[in-house]
Design a protein around this motif. Structure first.
Motif, PDB file in Angstrom:
ATOM      1  N   ARG A 176      85.223  44.217  31.676  1.00 55.25           N
ATOM      2  CA  ARG A 176      85.262  44.448  33.131  1.00 55.25           C
ATOM      3  C   ARG A 176      86.357  43.615  33.781  1.00 55.25           C
ATOM      4  N   ALA A 177      86.501  42.367  33.364  1.00 49.27           N
ATOM      5  CA  ALA A 177      87.517  41.486  33.949  1.00 49.27           C
ATOM      6  C   ALA A 177      88.919  42.006  33.666  1.00 49.27           C
ATOM      7  N   VAL A 178      89.152  42.427  32.438  1.00 48.81           N
ATOM      8  CA  VAL A 178      90.471  42.966  32.079  1.00 48.81           C
ATOM      9  C   VAL A 178      90.722  44.273  32.831  1.00 48.81           C
ATOM     10  N   ALA A 179      89.711  45.133  32.906  1.00 51.02           N
ATOM     11  CA  ALA A 179      89.865  46.406  33.619  1.00 51.02           C
ATOM     12  C   ALA A 179      90.198  46.160  35.084  1.00 51.02           C
ATOM     13  N   GLU A 180      89.588  45.156  35.693  1.00 50.26           N
ATOM     14  CA  GLU A 180      89.881  44.869  37.102  1.00 50.26           C
ATOM     15  C   GLU A 180      91.308  44.350  37.274  1.00 50.26           C
ATOM     16  N   LYS A 181      91.793  43.566  36.331  1.00 48.23           N
ATOM     17  CA  LYS A 181      93.184  43.096  36.393  1.00 48.23           C
ATOM     18  C   LYS A 181      94.158  44.260  36.264  1.00 48.23           C
ATOM     19  N   VAL A 182      93.859  45.173  35.349  1.00 49.73           N
ATOM     20  CA  VAL A 182      94.714  46.351  35.174  1.00 49.73           C
ATOM     21  C   VAL A 182      94.672  47.203  36.436  1.00 49.73           C
ATOM     22  N   ALA A 183      93.476  47.403  36.991  1.00 46.87           N
ATOM     23  CA  ALA A 183      93.338  48.189  38.225  1.00 46.87           C
ATOM     24  C   ALA A 183      94.135  47.548  39.360  1.00 46.87           C
ATOM     25  N   ASP A 184      94.095  46.245  39.448  1.00 49.88           N
ATOM     26  CA  ASP A 184      94.857  45.550  40.493  1.00 49.88           C
ATOM     27  C   ASP A 184      96.351  45.778  40.320  1.00 49.88           C
ATOM     28  N   ARG A 185      96.833  45.731  39.091  1.00 50.90           N
ATOM     29  CA  ARG A 185      98.263  45.974  38.835  1.00 50.90           C
ATOM     30  C   ARG A 185      98.649  47.394  39.233  1.00 50.90           C
TER      31      ARG A 185
ATOM     32  N   GLU B 161      87.140  54.994  37.209  1.00 49.27           N
ATOM     33  CA  GLU B 161      87.948  55.150  36.002  1.00 49.27           C
ATOM     34  C   GLU B 161      87.394  54.260  34.876  1.00 49.27           C
ATOM     35  N   LYS B 162      87.458  54.788  33.670  1.00 48.23           N
ATOM     36  CA  LYS B 162      87.035  54.041  32.489  1.00 48.23           C
ATOM     37  C   LYS B 162      88.115  53.013  32.144  1.00 48.23           C
ATOM     38  N   PRO B 163      87.724  51.870  31.580  1.00 43.19           N
ATOM     39  CA  PRO B 163      88.720  50.853  31.211  1.00 43.19           C
ATOM     40  C   PRO B 163      89.833  51.401  30.327  1.00 43.19           C
ATOM     41  N   GLU B 164      89.485  52.253  29.357  1.00 44.93           N
ATOM     42  CA  GLU B 164      90.526  52.780  28.461  1.00 44.93           C
ATOM     43  C   GLU B 164      91.470  53.715  29.221  1.00 44.93           C
ATOM     44  N   ASP B 165      90.961  54.425  30.230  1.00 48.21           N
ATOM     45  CA  ASP B 165      91.826  55.276  31.043  1.00 48.21           C
ATOM     46  C   ASP B 165      92.780  54.435  31.886  1.00 48.21           C
ATOM     47  N   LEU B 166      92.266  53.329  32.421  1.00 48.73           N
ATOM     48  CA  LEU B 166      93.125  52.429  33.202  1.00 48.73           C
ATOM     49  C   LEU B 166      94.238  51.869  32.326  1.00 48.73           C
ATOM     50  N   ALA B 167      93.891  51.467  31.115  1.00 48.72           N
ATOM     51  CA  ALA B 167      94.887  50.916  30.193  1.00 48.72           C
ATOM     52  C   ALA B 167      95.942  51.965  29.856  1.00 48.72           C
TER      53      ALA B 167
END
Length: 101
Positions: A6-15, A27-33
């Protein structure tokens, strides 16, 4: 989903949001990545062709070259569809004349 993911996904979402990309929060974390990778691939293609990411961005009212502006995400557009459009735009940028030459 674990706290680390969740923490990594939120950082990616912020970027992604800082680049002007709207997110629903569903969005799913893998989709965000995958989306971030597609955006970065597009940006590298723009830079390789002489584009300026500070001028040719989603928030610019007068980009130097509209070909170098990341496509905007459509309302309710699934992430996978958006990634496909970004990939198509990346191919188009790679075929666009190099403006730094």
């Amino acid at each position: 989903m674990g706290a680390d993911i969740r923490a990594v996904a939120e950082k990616v979402a912020d970027r992604l949001r800082r680049r002007g990309i709207p997110l629903t929060g569903d969005e799913k974390p893998e989709d965000l990545a995958d989306l971030l990778v597609a955006v970065e691939r597009f940006e590298h293609a723009v830079e390789a062709r002489g584009g300026d990411l500070f001028v040719d961005d989603l928030n610019s009212t007068e980009p130097d070259d509209p070909h170098f502006v990341l496509p905007a995400r459509m309302p309710d557009e699934p992430v996978r569809d958006y990634i496909a459009r970004i990939d198509a735009a990346t191919r188009s940028v790679r075929e666009h004349p190099d403006i730094s030459a």
